[in-house]
Design a protein around this motif. Structure first.
Motif, PDB file in Angstrom:
ATOM      1  N   ASN A 158      40.103-106.092  43.573  1.00 20.92           N
ATOM      2  CA  ASN A 158      41.372-106.586  44.110  1.00 20.92           C
ATOM      3  C   ASN A 158      42.500-105.692  43.587  1.00 20.92           C
ATOM      4  O   ASN A 158      43.286-106.096  42.746  1.00 20.92           O
ATOM      5  CB  ASN A 158      41.586-108.040  43.691  1.00 20.92           C
ATOM      6  CG  ASN A 158      42.861-108.639  44.255  1.00 20.92           C
ATOM      7  OD1 ASN A 158      43.450-108.103  45.184  1.00 20.92           O
ATOM      8  ND2 ASN A 158      43.292-109.755  43.690  1.00 20.92           N
ATOM      9  N   LEU A 159      42.554-104.470  44.106  1.00 21.43           N
ATOM     10  CA  LEU A 159      43.512-103.504  43.573  1.00 21.43           C
ATOM     11  C   LEU A 159      44.115-102.660  44.690  1.00 21.43           C
ATOM     12  O   LEU A 159      43.392-102.047  45.490  1.00 21.43           O
ATOM     13  CB  LEU A 159      42.832-102.575  42.563  1.00 21.43           C
ATOM     14  CG  LEU A 159      43.740-101.578  41.833  1.00 21.43           C
ATOM     15  CD1 LEU A 159      44.713-102.315  40.913  1.00 21.43           C
ATOM     16  CD2 LEU A 159      42.909-100.575  41.031  1.00 21.43           C
ATOM     17  N   ALA A 160      45.436-102.639  44.754  1.00 20.38           N
ATOM     18  CA  ALA A 160      46.162-101.813  45.710  1.00 20.38           C
ATOM     19  C   ALA A 160      46.821-100.657  44.962  1.00 20.38           C
ATOM     20  O   ALA A 160      47.464-100.871  43.930  1.00 20.38           O
ATOM     21  CB  ALA A 160      47.229-102.637  46.432  1.00 20.38           C
ATOM     22  N   THR A 210      51.871 -98.722  55.639  1.00 22.01           N
ATOM     23  CA  THR A 210      50.507 -98.795  56.172  1.00 22.01           C
ATOM     24  C   THR A 210      49.491 -98.950  55.048  1.00 22.01           C
ATOM     25  O   THR A 210      49.673 -98.445  53.933  1.00 22.01           O
ATOM     26  CB  THR A 210      50.189 -97.545  56.996  1.00 22.01           C
ATOM     27  OG1 THR A 210      50.420 -96.378  56.191  1.00 22.01           O
ATOM     28  CG2 THR A 210      51.075 -97.486  58.237  1.00 22.01           C
ATOM     29  N   ILE A 211      48.393 -99.645  55.358  1.00 21.43           N
ATOM     30  CA  ILE A 211      47.376 -99.984  54.360  1.00 21.43           C
ATOM     31  C   ILE A 211      45.998 -99.564  54.845  1.00 21.43           C
ATOM     32  O   ILE A 211      45.623 -99.840  55.989  1.00 21.43           O
ATOM     33  CB  ILE A 211      47.363-101.497  54.082  1.00 21.43           C
ATOM     34  CG1 ILE A 211      48.723-101.949  53.514  1.00 21.43           C
ATOM     35  CG2 ILE A 211      46.234-101.879  53.128  1.00 21.43           C
ATOM     36  CD1 ILE A 211      48.844-103.454  53.380  1.00 21.43           C
ATOM     37  N   SER A 212      45.259 -98.879  53.983  1.00 21.60           N
ATOM     38  CA  SER A 212      43.852 -98.568  54.233  1.00 21.60           C
ATOM     39  C   SER A 212      43.008 -99.449  53.320  1.00 21.60           C
ATOM     40  O   SER A 212      43.043 -99.293  52.094  1.00 21.60           O
ATOM     41  CB  SER A 212      43.557 -97.088  53.955  1.00 21.60           C
ATOM     42  OG  SER A 212      44.246 -96.258  54.856  1.00 21.60           O
ATOM     43  N   TYR A 272      43.901-100.175  49.542  1.00 26.66           N
ATOM     44  CA  TYR A 272      43.596-101.501  48.977  1.00 26.66           C
ATOM     45  C   TYR A 272      42.082-101.608  48.853  1.00 26.66           C
ATOM     46  O   TYR A 272      41.358-101.612  49.839  1.00 26.66           O
ATOM     47  CB  TYR A 272      44.144-102.625  49.858  1.00 26.66           C
ATOM     48  CG  TYR A 272      44.543-103.845  49.039  1.00 26.66           C
ATOM     49  CD1 TYR A 272      43.686-104.378  48.069  1.00 26.66           C
ATOM     50  CD2 TYR A 272      45.782-104.451  49.221  1.00 26.66           C
ATOM     51  CE1 TYR A 272      44.058-105.469  47.310  1.00 26.66           C
ATOM     52  CE2 TYR A 272      46.161-105.557  48.452  1.00 26.66           C
ATOM     53  CZ  TYR A 272      45.286-106.049  47.499  1.00 26.66           C
ATOM     54  OH  TYR A 272      45.649-107.136  46.729  1.00 26.66           O
ATOM     55  N   PHE A 273      41.612-101.689  47.600  1.00 23.76           N
ATOM     56  CA  PHE A 273      40.183-101.733  47.314  1.00 23.76           C
ATOM     57  C   PHE A 273      39.699-103.176  47.208  1.00 23.76           C
ATOM     58  O   PHE A 273      40.225-103.964  46.413  1.00 23.76           O
ATOM     59  CB  PHE A 273      39.883-100.985  46.014  1.00 23.76           C
ATOM     60  CG  PHE A 273      40.207 -99.518  46.069  1.00 23.76           C
ATOM     61  CD1 PHE A 273      39.328 -98.619  46.635  1.00 23.76           C
ATOM     62  CD2 PHE A 273      41.408 -99.036  45.554  1.00 23.76           C
ATOM     63  CE1 PHE A 273      39.627 -97.258  46.691  1.00 23.76           C
ATOM     64  CE2 PHE A 273      41.722 -97.692  45.601  1.00 23.76           C
ATOM     65  CZ  PHE A 273      40.830 -96.795  46.180  1.00 23.76           C
ATOM     66  N   PHE A 274      38.700-103.507  48.011  1.00 21.57           N
ATOM     67  CA  PHE A 274      38.027-104.801  47.949  1.00 21.57           C
ATOM     68  C   PHE A 274      36.527-104.568  47.833  1.00 21.57           C
ATOM     69  O   PHE A 274      36.031-103.462  48.109  1.00 21.57           O
ATOM     70  CB  PHE A 274      38.282-105.633  49.211  1.00 21.57           C
ATOM     71  CG  PHE A 274      39.685-106.135  49.384  1.00 21.57           C
ATOM     72  CD1 PHE A 274      40.302-106.884  48.397  1.00 21.57           C
ATOM     73  CD2 PHE A 274      40.391-105.876  50.548  1.00 21.57           C
ATOM     74  CE1 PHE A 274      41.605-107.357  48.558  1.00 21.57           C
ATOM     75  CE2 PHE A 274      41.685-106.340  50.730  1.00 21.57           C
ATOM     76  CZ  PHE A 274      42.290-107.082  49.731  1.00 21.57           C
ATOM     77  N   ASN A 275      35.785-105.609  47.481  1.00 20.53           N
ATOM     78  CA  ASN A 275      34.338-105.613  47.606  1.00 20.53           C
ATOM     79  C   ASN A 275      33.961-106.308  48.905  1.00 20.53           C
ATOM     80  O   ASN A 275      34.750-107.066  49.473  1.00 20.53           O
ATOM     81  CB  ASN A 275      33.686-106.303  46.407  1.00 20.53           C
ATOM     82  CG  ASN A 275      33.701-105.425  45.167  1.00 20.53           C
ATOM     83  OD1 ASN A 275      34.242-104.318  45.190  1.00 20.53           O
ATOM     84  ND2 ASN A 275      33.120-105.907  44.090  1.00 20.53           N
ATOM     85  N   ALA A 313      51.557-107.500  48.280  1.00 23.32           N
ATOM     86  CA  ALA A 313      51.257-106.241  47.588  1.00 23.32           C
ATOM     87  C   ALA A 313      52.238-105.148  47.982  1.00 23.32           C
ATOM     88  O   ALA A 313      52.727-104.390  47.134  1.00 23.32           O
ATOM     89  CB  ALA A 313      49.821-105.805  47.895  1.00 23.32           C
ATOM     90  N   VAL A 314      52.545-105.059  49.262  1.00 26.22           N
ATOM     91  CA  VAL A 314      53.496-104.051  49.748  1.00 26.22           C
ATOM     92  C   VAL A 314      54.874-104.286  49.141  1.00 26.22           C
ATOM     93  O   VAL A 314      55.551-103.339  48.702  1.00 26.22           O
ATOM     94  CB  VAL A 314      53.556-104.072  51.287  1.00 26.22           C
ATOM     95  CG1 VAL A 314      54.748-103.243  51.787  1.00 26.22           C
ATOM     96  CG2 VAL A 314      52.265-103.546  51.886  1.00 26.22           C
TER      97      VAL A 314
END
Length: 322
Positions: free
Chosen positions: A143-145, A5-7, A62-65, A78-79
């Motif tokens: 762009n970092l998981a 799962t991804i937040s 997962y960090f985005f702008n 990424a997973v």
């Protein structure tokens, strides 16, 4: 532990979110019931991201702008990378210039992808090399998981830093025995600055953030940036000394290396950039160095932990995990 799962965490100053990123996430080639989206609203991104991470339910943060345009397969890739090795704490990739940006924006993008101008950080803005273990110099927070359990174990972002909060966190996590992976295939697109003053402010902020990180880490993780801070002072001292030839050689070497790198980028991008990019390189270096000096001049108040303001903020779960 297998992560599934991804937040997705997106900081913003307003309650609204660009529909482009929502469309991209909705179109992702990944199970929709395994993705949640958290909008962290406020004016202190480090704190906003931390608060969003605390309520996140995903295995991966997962960090985005808010202006990111992501490709459909980015979550799956990424997973797969993170699950490939238990020691992998996270993964990231380049932040590229969108094809639809104007000529000036593309020039800024070319300059940011220059190894001469930007050193290892050029990999943040260009698809360089193959998938590999990497560090904070090639990875960036847009762009970092990161595995949530490792993120929490490391103590979250240091709220004394913005920008460069991800740089310091990555260093901490690597010292814990984990690794990060850079993949040129984990790519996103974000608009470049539209004006030269905006471009200069961007690199001034980068320089300030880097020097504040150096202070916080006491130079232990980034001794090369301490050298970078003193190198221009040495050059200035030389220029005030007698001797024409040493000044000429230094200027010629800087110009030659800059033009050689601009020629390389001209060939790669099939554009005539040789006489434009060296000027942008100089502007990048001066702006970055001015930012480093601003951090030096404001060292005490900037790094006083008790002085960190916690203004009002809120987290909005736009899409929850089932």
């Amino acid at each position: 532990m297998i992560c599934e799962t991804i937040s997705v965490i997106i900081p913003s100053e307003s309650d609204s979110l660009d529909s482009n990123i929502l469309k991209c996430i909705d179109a992702a080639h990944y199970s929709k019931d395994k993705i949640e989206i958290i909008l962290a609203v406020g004016k202190q991104p480090s704190i906003q991201r931390n608060e969003a991470a605390r309520i996140a339910k995903g295995d991966i943060l997962y960090f985005f702008n808010r202006d990111a345009v992501v490709e459909p397969d980015i979550f799956r890739k990424a997973v797969d990378i993170i699950n490939s090795d238990i020691r992998t704490a996270g993964a990231g990739g380049p932040d590229l210039t969108p094809p639809g940006n104007n000529y000036t924006q593309h020039l800024f993008g070319y300059a940011m992808s220059s190894y001469f101008a930007h050193w290892k950080m050029s990999a943040r803005y260009s698809r360089l090399g193959a998938l590999r273990a990497s560090d904070e110099k090639e990875l960036l927070l847009s762009n970092l998981a990161v595995r949530k359990d490792v993120f929490l174990k490391a103590g979250l972002f240091n709220e004394r830093l913005y920008p460069n909060e991800e740089n310091e966190l990555i260093n901490r996590i690597i010292k814990m025995g984990y690794k990060f992976i850079y993949s040129p295939e984990l790519k996103i697109y974000r608009d470049r600055r539209k004006t030269l003053p905006g471009f200069m402010r961007q690199f001034h902020r980068y320089g300030r953030g880097r020097m504040e990180q150096v202070f916080l880490e006491k130079g232990s993780e980034n001794p090369q940036f301490i050298a970078l801070f003193f190198l221009p002072l040495c050059f200035l001292a030389i220029f005030f000394m007698n001797g024409f030839w040493i000044k000429f050689v230094l200027l010629f070497l800087y110009m030659f290396l800059g033009m050689a790198d601009a020629f390389r980028l001209s060939v790669r991008n099939k554009k005539n950039l040789v006489f434009i990019l060296p000027g942008l390189y100089l502007i990048m270096h001066i702006s970055y160095y001015a930012g480093m000096w601003s951090a030096v001049l404001k060292k005490i108040p900037r790094l006083n932990f008790n002085g960190v303001r916690r203004d009002e903020f809120k987290t909005i779960v736009l899409k929850a995990l089932s």
